[in-house]
Write an enzyme that holds these catalytic residues in place. Structure first.
Site, PDB file in Angstrom:
ATOM      1  N   ASP A  96      -3.823  -9.183   8.299  1.00 35.81           N
ATOM      2  CA  ASP A  96      -2.834  -8.288   8.914  1.00 35.81           C
ATOM      3  C   ASP A  96      -2.506  -8.752  10.339  1.00 35.81           C
ATOM      4  O   ASP A  96      -1.350  -8.672  10.770  1.00 35.81           O
ATOM      5  CB  ASP A  96      -3.360  -6.848   8.951  1.00 35.81           C
ATOM      6  CG  ASP A  96      -3.556  -6.273   7.555  1.00 35.81           C
ATOM      7  OD1 ASP A  96      -2.848  -6.702   6.632  1.00 35.81           O
ATOM      8  OD2 ASP A  96      -4.428  -5.397   7.399  1.00 35.81           O
ATOM      9  N   ALA A 121      -8.992 -12.390  15.946  1.00 33.25           N
ATOM     10  CA  ALA A 121      -9.319 -11.096  15.349  1.00 33.25           C
ATOM     11  C   ALA A 121     -10.646 -11.089  14.587  1.00 33.25           C
ATOM     12  O   ALA A 121     -11.193 -10.019  14.332  1.00 33.25           O
ATOM     13  CB  ALA A 121      -8.188 -10.656  14.423  1.00 33.25           C
ATOM     14  N   GLU A 154       0.822  -1.221   0.000  1.00 39.45           N
ATOM     15  CA  GLU A 154       0.000   0.000   0.000  1.00 39.45           C
ATOM     16  C   GLU A 154       0.860   1.277   0.000  1.00 39.45           C
ATOM     17  O   GLU A 154       0.338   2.365   0.180  1.00 39.45           O
ATOM     18  CB  GLU A 154      -0.960   0.012   1.206  1.00 39.45           C
ATOM     19  CG  GLU A 154      -2.204  -0.823   0.954  1.00 39.45           C
ATOM     20  CD  GLU A 154      -3.254  -0.685   2.050  1.00 39.45           C
ATOM     21  OE1 GLU A 154      -4.412  -1.040   1.785  1.00 39.45           O
ATOM     22  OE2 GLU A 154      -2.931  -0.243   3.174  1.00 39.45           O
TER      23      GLU A 154
END
Ligand code: ADP
Length: 293
Positions: free
Chosen positions: A244, A274, A137
């Site tokens: 991530d 998560a 990114e």
């Protein structure tokens, strides 16, 4: 322990009944603003587990930049190399539909201005770390420069080529491991991608990285040549940032000296933890929460 060179975004989220057609206006929910961006997510995932972590990147000189910096600091991430750039911070404009489906527009903002000079200025930081974690990114020249600085200093490189884009062979050769989800694996392998996940991981190894991990969502992950790694069964509420969380956790355990398979077993537990809570960073577990899973 871990340096992440990568993006920080403000995630701006609105829930909608349906998405507007061209020229149309629809009403949405109240706006929610979350700290995001793959680089920041990975740094926070590692820091929350107890890693000493730094984020090398850029934010703008606007309110979002201040918000992201403050939020990273609260999680204990070293932001001394998170430069402030004139102009806007990176933003992800996210609409969430009634089925929980999302559509996202990313405006890279300051992330697009991370340079090779920024990386050169952080060579000491990269050299002092055990592991450098990279994604796509931020501009490829900065990613390449960071990988080369790590190689020169003997710092291990962990790389998640996301969002998917062509990766030079010289960069792939430095990855230990290359981490991809199924979508990213298919992109890198093109038409030759085998169906079987373990064969896919082996095929990726032939592209040149030193090791390969393929994540498989609820099915866990595969370490090329070392077989499947299970993921604990959990009720998934929101899978945003699972990859991530996995990568940040893996980087931390590798920095501590774990073997790759051992690190992947732990990272799969972090990824599973998560998905039990909404959001990306807001869903990442502490070491105690992983232990309890
Ligand atoms: P990405 O978020 O990049 O698409 P994955 O979906 O493969 O990556 O998820 C990364 C990791 O998170 C998986 O390897 C797994 O450990 C965990 N995970 C993701 N989704 C689930 C799920 N539904 N149940 C349990 N674990 C999950």
């Amino acid at each position: 322990d871990v340096v992440v060179a990568g993006s920080a975004n403000a995630d701006l989220v609105v829930r909608v009944e349906r998405r507007p057609a061209s020229g149309e206006t629809v009403a949405g929910s109240d706006l929610a603003t979350f700290p995001g961006g793959k680089g920041a997510n990975q740094a926070v995932a590692a820091a929350r587990l107890g890693a000493r972590t730094a984020l090398l990147g850029r934010v703008g000189d606007d309110g979002h930049g201040a918000l992201l910096r403050a939020s990273l600091e609260r999680d204990g991430v070293d932001v001394s190399r998170l430069a402030a750039t004139p102009g806007p911070t990176g933003v992800a404009l996210i609409t969430v539909g009634p089925e929980g489906d999302n559509s996202i527009i990313v405006s890279p903002g300051a992330n697009a201005r991370l340079t090779e000079e920024d990386v050169a200025g952080a060579a000491d930081l990269i050299g002092a770390a055990r592991v450098l974690s990279l994604q796509l990114e931020v501009p490829l020249p900065a990613v390449l420069a960071a990988a080369r600085a790590a190689e020169a200093a003997g710092t291990r490189v962990v790389f998640n080529p996301s969002p998917p884009a062509p990766v030079p062979a010289g960069l792939l050769a430095l990855c230990d491991p290359l981490i991809v989800n199924e979508h990213e694996a298919a992109f890198l392998l093109g038409e030759d991608a085998p169906e079987d996940p373990e064969e896919r991981a082996s095929a990726l190894l032939t592209l040149g990285p030193r090791s390969v991990v393929v994540t498989l969502g609820a099915e866990g992950a595969v370490v090329a040549g070392e077989g499947r790694v299970p993921s604990p069964r959990v009720t998934a509420v929101d899978t945003t940032g699972a990859g991530d969380a996995f990568t940040g956790a893996l980087a931390w355990r590798l920095a501590r000296g774990d073997g790759l398979r051992e690190a992947a077993v732990f990272a799969a537990r972090v990824g599973a933890a998560a998905v039990r809570r909404p959001g990306a960073q807001s869903s990442f577990p502490t070491a105690e929460e992983v232990e309890a899973l």
